[in-house]
Write a protein that holds these residues in place. Structure first.
Motif, short mmCIF file in Angstrom:
data_model
loop_
_atom_site.label_atom_id
_atom_site.label_comp_id
_atom_site.label_asym_id
_atom_site.label_seq_id
_atom_site.Cartn_x
_atom_site.Cartn_y
_atom_site.Cartn_z
N ARG A 1 6.27 -27.74 72.77
CA ARG A 1 7.04 -28.91 72.36
C ARG A 1 7.78 -28.66 71.06
O ARG A 1 8.89 -29.15 70.87
CB ARG A 1 6.14 -30.13 72.24
CG ARG A 1 6.08 -30.83 73.58
CD ARG A 1 5.62 -32.19 73.50
NE ARG A 1 4.20 -32.15 73.16
CZ ARG A 1 3.49 -33.21 72.93
NH1 ARG A 1 4.03 -34.39 73.01
NH2 ARG A 1 2.24 -33.10 72.59
N ILE A 2 7.16 -27.87 70.19
CA ILE A 2 7.85 -27.56 68.93
C ILE A 2 9.08 -26.71 69.22
O ILE A 2 10.16 -26.93 68.64
CB ILE A 2 6.91 -26.83 67.95
CG1 ILE A 2 5.76 -27.74 67.56
CG2 ILE A 2 7.67 -26.41 66.72
CD1 ILE A 2 4.80 -27.10 66.59
N ILE A 3 8.93 -25.73 70.10
CA ILE A 3 10.09 -24.89 70.43
C ILE A 3 11.20 -25.75 71.01
O ILE A 3 12.36 -25.65 70.61
CB ILE A 3 9.71 -23.78 71.43
CG1 ILE A 3 8.71 -22.82 70.81
CG2 ILE A 3 10.95 -23.01 71.85
CD1 ILE A 3 8.33 -21.67 71.70
N ALA B 1 12.77 -27.74 68.40
CA ALA B 1 13.65 -26.92 67.56
C ALA B 1 14.97 -26.67 68.26
O ALA B 1 16.04 -26.73 67.64
CB ALA B 1 12.97 -25.60 67.21
N VAL B 2 14.93 -26.39 69.54
CA VAL B 2 16.16 -26.15 70.29
C VAL B 2 17.04 -27.39 70.28
O VAL B 2 18.24 -27.33 70.01
CB VAL B 2 15.85 -25.73 71.74
CG1 VAL B 2 17.12 -25.67 72.57
CG2 VAL B 2 15.17 -24.38 71.78
N ASN B 3 16.44 -28.54 70.54
CA ASN B 3 17.22 -29.78 70.54
C ASN B 3 17.82 -30.05 69.18
O ASN B 3 18.95 -30.51 69.05
CB ASN B 3 16.34 -30.96 70.94
CG ASN B 3 16.14 -31.00 72.44
OD1 ASN B 3 16.95 -30.47 73.18
ND2 ASN B 3 15.05 -31.58 72.87
N ASN B 4 17.03 -29.78 68.16
CA ASN B 4 17.50 -30.03 66.81
C ASN B 4 18.65 -29.12 66.44
O ASN B 4 19.62 -29.52 65.81
CB ASN B 4 16.35 -29.83 65.84
CG ASN B 4 16.27 -30.98 64.91
OD1 ASN B 4 17.10 -31.11 64.01
ND2 ASN B 4 15.32 -31.85 65.15
N LEU B 5 18.51 -27.86 66.84
CA LEU B 5 19.55 -26.88 66.57
C LEU B 5 20.88 -27.36 67.14
O LEU B 5 21.94 -27.15 66.57
CB LEU B 5 19.15 -25.55 67.21
CG LEU B 5 19.64 -24.27 66.56
CD1 LEU B 5 19.28 -24.25 65.10
CD2 LEU B 5 19.00 -23.08 67.27
N GLY C 1 21.96 -30.21 67.23
CA GLY C 1 22.56 -31.31 66.49
C GLY C 1 22.92 -30.98 65.05
O GLY C 1 23.38 -31.85 64.32
N VAL C 2 22.71 -29.74 64.64
CA VAL C 2 23.01 -29.39 63.25
C VAL C 2 24.53 -29.36 63.05
O VAL C 2 25.25 -28.78 63.85
CB VAL C 2 22.40 -28.01 62.91
CG1 VAL C 2 22.83 -27.58 61.53
CG2 VAL C 2 20.90 -28.06 63.01
N PRO C 3 25.02 -29.98 61.97
CA PRO C 3 26.46 -30.00 61.75
C PRO C 3 27.02 -28.59 61.60
O PRO C 3 26.35 -27.71 61.03
CB PRO C 3 26.61 -30.77 60.44
CG PRO C 3 25.37 -31.55 60.29
CD PRO C 3 24.31 -30.77 60.96
N VAL D 1 23.86 -18.33 66.61
CA VAL D 1 22.81 -19.27 66.28
C VAL D 1 23.21 -20.69 66.66
O VAL D 1 22.42 -21.48 67.18
CB VAL D 1 22.50 -19.16 64.76
CG1 VAL D 1 21.85 -20.41 64.27
CG2 VAL D 1 21.62 -17.97 64.51
N LEU E 1 23.14 -21.17 70.57
CA LEU E 1 21.89 -20.82 71.24
C LEU E 1 21.39 -21.93 72.16
O LEU E 1 21.03 -21.66 73.32
CB LEU E 1 20.84 -20.46 70.19
CG LEU E 1 19.59 -19.75 70.68
CD1 LEU E 1 19.93 -18.45 71.35
CD2 LEU E 1 18.65 -19.50 69.50
#
Lengths: 320, 382, 274
Positions: free
Chosen positions: A119-121, A124-128, A130-132, A177, A180
């Motif tokens: 779930r952390i991975i 992290a993927v989902n968060n990545l 959304g990074v500006p 990055v 990804l």
């Protein structure tokens, strides 16, 4: 049972609506209008670019390396920008596709669905995703250039900074990055679509799990992986913010030849033309032409890859 | 889990599996690295260790030994590593250089009360201050000149202005369109419209920026008749163009995931398609629609190029019809001029770190909602 | 041959349809109805009449078109792309596909209960109140009264009266189905269509639903699709047997199950094919 009433309610009236349902009509219409408006915006943008850019386009324009003055329609060209954009996107795929596919393989084929690590991975993927994009630019500068690049220079004992400065490779890595998540999600979807029965059959024949993945599952997932690659490429080609500090150059006299060279870029050039032109009226045609080339490239990259994907699909289907 | 291996792994396969696992940690690693390296450059600002005052209490070179090593290091603005590497001679010459620099400042400037202010302190970053030459306390971001003013409030206001306009414009449009495509349109129309709207997300933001700069700005000025042609309002609308596909896509998914049985039940009771969609399906899909808005917010506040091309001046104003500089455009525009390691540079990284934190939190919130929504639907079906 | 049939199921000794001096009124008239999904023909020339205030069962093996026919009565087939109709369905003498017919108005008077219960993700009270509001009933006191009346009519009031404002999804399957029935009868339709209403329920819940149907038929005309022959025999007055989209036989239930006219019917009700 009671005797029938002389006129049961159904016979008295037909099924006409009692009154016109204004609110349903109005609100349904509103939603349709909203949809049309959005499509109109899309069409307006595309038409505006195509109609205005078409005239400024010429073979000379695309194939010339410009001198320092970008704003003169008669002498300028955008060849280095086209090449710069294409190369950086190509180098990016070399990094992002292997890492993305391997991560997707892990998530689909090996990871336990309930483990917190998975779930952390995923988080992290989902968060990545959304990074500006400008934060990626800062990351590229702070990590790739200032940390990796500088240390690489120290290790290699370079006479002057070669790796510790804005370069093609760092911009490509930054984009890798950034895109990804796109590759991971697309690959995961295509892996999940493959029925379990296929894997079972392979194992039943005595293949190892790894062999099954490499020889049976992955080839089936190829179209999906390509979709991911296409989307990543299409997105990266149009992004400017991540490359601002990591490798794009305002002006370069020659085409980039090494990974450590800076490069010129279509999107960045569009930005330069629109905000720094001394005479916007004169620059307008080349601005639009450049935008048109960028748009065509983004969509064309998309299209070419879709074609490849369709052909791969056909070939794979013939195997069955 | 894929399929169970069903056999003991041979060494090569075992190695390959470990490798695959290792590579997969890359996503987590990257997020962590982004945190680390962006925050690292900004850390001195957070900890209040930077001093941007051009005039600082001068220490005569002779008094060098009177300071403790820590004080000397702080005075010369060196990191511990740099300090350790330098010998006494080098330190001495550094002190002399500093003295020279101070002497070169013009006389009036040295007596200016603002000249000795450390403008990177939190007080100056957030609260208004009356600088020399101003008649009242203001928030101002002006990193050029002798006295660098780093108040971030104008930037935050700028970001919020454009983001709010963008959301107010795009969310109603996108949600209404999502309702239409998901619930009201015929299947054939749906098949064509959905990918068409999602095509909007394939247009690079520079292209949207050009369109906004050359076309939208004039059109909107004609429609609304305000003074400044390139302002936060135009930037906000253009931002909306970029946000619409995201909100639409997620909202449409959420609406379509609502079990069809609800719609059928409502229709069988004599509801119109609109009534079923608005009164039954939308409330059931609300978490997903909310998540769509949250993710749209993240996208809007993180967008750089569109706002960069439309607005350029940094004006502290709540008015929508003035220009605005957002956090993202400031970083993009000023990084080139900032001296690496200097306070301007670190301020920009600090802005980036804050932006990252904000979008991180909003994205987590959005994903959590979608995750919980999916879990609820799947739990019910199972 | 028909005489030699041993009834495989126990029939109630009183056939409700047999009592009564007046001839039963025909409410739903199906006239040469054919339905096409694109090119495929799902219903072939159906022609029969359903009587008022009786329970009519539509039986037949799966895929024979009985659910499709049921959905014709409230024009729920309109929701499916590519459906085409020939012939007519008349309710109370009016062709329901006529040019001035509003399908929404039709559905307010021809209610439906689905195979898998589908209460809205709202409270029990709200599920029923929603239907009422669609009809313009808004006053709280009126809503509360009708909600209670409907829940009583669905034999559910005593079980849920203390939890009206809790989610309907928290009820058992059988209770949820009865909420759906309460919701359907709240707007006082003339006809209730039931598409295998008890097929997803356990025997006890099924029995409750069947009792409910027998009770409801005093006030409503009920058409029920079922693949459970015993159920059809227990609760229906008339039965229509379908096979591969065609109406094979339609008669009083007692007759269908004791001495059916067609061999196909006989084979089906004696279980020679499923």
């Amino acid at each position: 049972m009671t005797a029938t009433s002389s006129s049961s309610p159904a016979r008295r009236r037909g099924f006409q609506a009692e009154r016109f349902d204004f609110s349903s009509f109005f609100f349904s219409g509103l939603t349709g209008l909203a949809t049309v408006l959005i499509l109109a915006i899309l069409v307006a943008i595309l038409l505006n670019i195509v109609l205005n850019g078409w005239d400024g386009l010429s073979w000379r324009f695309i194939s010339t390396i410009p001198r320092k003055d970008f704003f003169d329609p008669d002498t300028t060209g955008i060849l280095p920008m086209i090449i710069g954009t294409t190369i950086r996107v190509f180098v990016m795929t070399l990094f992002v596709i292997p890492v993305g596919v391997i991560t997707a393989i892990y998530l689909t084929e090996y990871a336990s669905h309930t483990s917190p690590l998975t779930r952390i991975i995923r988080g992290a993927v989902n968060n990545l995703a959304g990074v500006p994009s400008i934060v990626f630019g800062l990351f590229g500068a702070g990590f790739f250039i200032n940390f990796v690049g500088r240390n690489l220079d120290a290790v290699l004992q370079s006479a002057k900074p070669t790796w510790g400065q804005p370069a093609l490779v760092w911009a490509s890595l930054t984009l890798a990055v950034m895109t990804l998540p796109v590759v991971i999600v697309a690959t995961e979807e295509s892996l999940r679509a493959i029925p379990m029965g296929l894997r079972e059959a392979s194992l039943a024949l005595g293949a190892t799990k790894l062999e099954t993945i490499l020889k049976i599952v992955l080839p089936q997932a190829l179209p999906g992986i390509m979709t991911g690659g296409i989307l990543a490429v299409s997105r990266a080609a149009g992004e400017v913010a991540p490359i601002l500090f990591t490798g794009v150059a305002y002006y370069m006299a020659s085409l980039p030849t090494r990974l450590t060279d800076p490069f010129m870029d279509l999107g960045y050039h569009v930005y330069v033309l629109s905000t720094q032109s001394p005479n916007i009226e004169k620059t307008r045609p080349i601005l639009y032409a450049t935008v048109l080339v960028l748009l065509v490239l983004t969509f064309a990259l998309n299209f070419v890859a879709i074609l490849i994907r369709a052909r791969v699909r056909k070939r794979l289907r013939a195997l069955h | 889990m894929g399929i169970h291996r069903g056999h003991r792994a041979r060494p090569l396969e075992w190695l390959a599996e470990k490798l695959i696992f290792g590579v997969s940690l890359s996503a987590i690693l990257v997020i962590f690295l982004i945190f680390l390296f962006v925050a690292r450059e900004a850390l001195p600002i957070f900890l209040g260790r930077m001093n941007s005052a051009p005039v600082q209490p001068v220490v005569p070179v002779e008094d060098m030994d009177k300071l403790s090593p820590a004080e000397l290091r702080r005075y010369l603005e060196l990191t511990e590593k740099q300090y350790a590497e330098m010998d006494r001679e080098t330190l001495r010459s550094l002190m002399e250089i500093k003295l020279e620099a101070l002497r070169e400042l013009p006389e009036e400037f040295r007596t200016d009360k603002d000249a000795s202010v450390n403008t990177t302190q939190w007080r100056y970053l957030l609260l208004p201050y009356q600088w020399t030459g101003y008649d009242k306390p203001v928030h101002i971001w002006q990193p050029v000149g002798n006295i660098r003013k780093y108040n971030v409030i104008p930037l935050i206001v700028g970001s919020l202005k454009t983001t709010m306009v963008g959301l107010l414009f795009s969310v109603p449009l996108a949600v209404l369109a999502a309702i239409y495509v998901s619930q009201l349109a015929r299947p054939r129309v749906r098949e064509l419209t959905k990918p068409a709207i999602e095509l909007l997300s394939g247009i690079p933001s520079v292209v949207v920026g050009v369109f906004a700069l050359l076309v939208m700005a004039t059109v909107l000025q004609g429609m609304f008749g305000y003074e400044t042609r390139l302002n936060a309002f135009v930037a906000g609308i253009a931002l909306g163009f970029a946000v619409i596909p995201i909100v639409f896509s997620i909202a449409e998914d959420a609406l379509t995931s609502v079990p069809q049985t609800y719609t059928q039940g409502a229709l069988a009771l004599g509801a119109s398609k609109w009534q079923a969609a608005w009164q039954i399906v939308l409330p059931a899909a609300l978490p997903g629609v909310f998540a769509a808005v949250v993710l749209g917010f993240g996208r809007a506040i993180g967008e750089t190029m569109i706002v960069l091309m439309v607005c350029s001046a940094s004006v502290m104003s709540w008015s929508l019809f003035d220009s605005a500089r957002s956090i993202t455009t400031t970083i993009a525009a000023e990084m080139a001029e900032a001296v690496a390691g200097g306070h301007h540079y670190r301020m920009l990284f600090m802005l980036g770190a804050v932006l990252f934190a904000v979008t991180f939190v909003s994205n987590m919130a959005g994903d959590l909602i979608i995750h919980r929504l999916k879990g609820r639907l799947e739990g019910k079906r199972g | 041959m028909a005489e030699a049939l041993i009834p495989k199921i126990a029939l109630p000794t009183l056939d409700p349809g047999a009592i009564g001096a007046a001839a039963p009124v025909e409410l739903i008239e199906v006239e040469n109805l054919s339905l096409f999904y694109g090119a495929a023909r799902a219903l072939k020339d159906i022609h029969f009449r359903i009587h008022e205030r009786v329970v009519t069962a539509l039986i037949g093996p799966s895929g024979c078109g009985k659910s499709t026919l049921l959905r014709c009565f409230n024009r729920m087939n309109d929701l499916i792309d590519g459906v085409r109709i020939e012939g007519a369905v008349k309710i109370g003498g009016h062709d329901i596909h006529g040019p001035d017919v509003d399908a929404i108005e039709l559905r307010k008077r021809v209610g439906m209960v689905f195979q898998k219960s589908n209460p809205f993700p709202k409270s029990i009270h709200e599920n029923i109140a929603y239907a009422l509001r669609l009809h313009g009933i808004r006053k709280k006191s009126e809503l509360d009264a009708i909600v209670e009346e409907s829940l009583r009519g669905a034999a559910l009031w005593d079980e849920v009266k203390d939890r009206l404002h809790t989610s309907a999804l928290g009820l058992s399957g059988g209770q949820q189905q009865r909420v759906c029935i309460a919701r359907a009868i709240a707007i006082k339709p003339e006809i209730i269509l039931m598409d295998e209403p008890a097929s997803a329920l356990d025997p006890i819940a099924t029995a409750k639903i069947e009792d409910l149907i027998l009770d409801l038929k005093k006030d409503y005309t009920i058409v029920i699709v079922t693949h459970n022959m015993q159920q059809a025999a227990r609760i229906s007055d008339y039965t229509a047997f379908f096979y591969l989209g065609e109406l094979i036989e339609y008669d009083r239930t007692r007759k269908i199950f004791t001495h059916p006219a067609k061999k196909q019917t006989e084979d089906y009700v004696t279980g020679r094919f499923g």
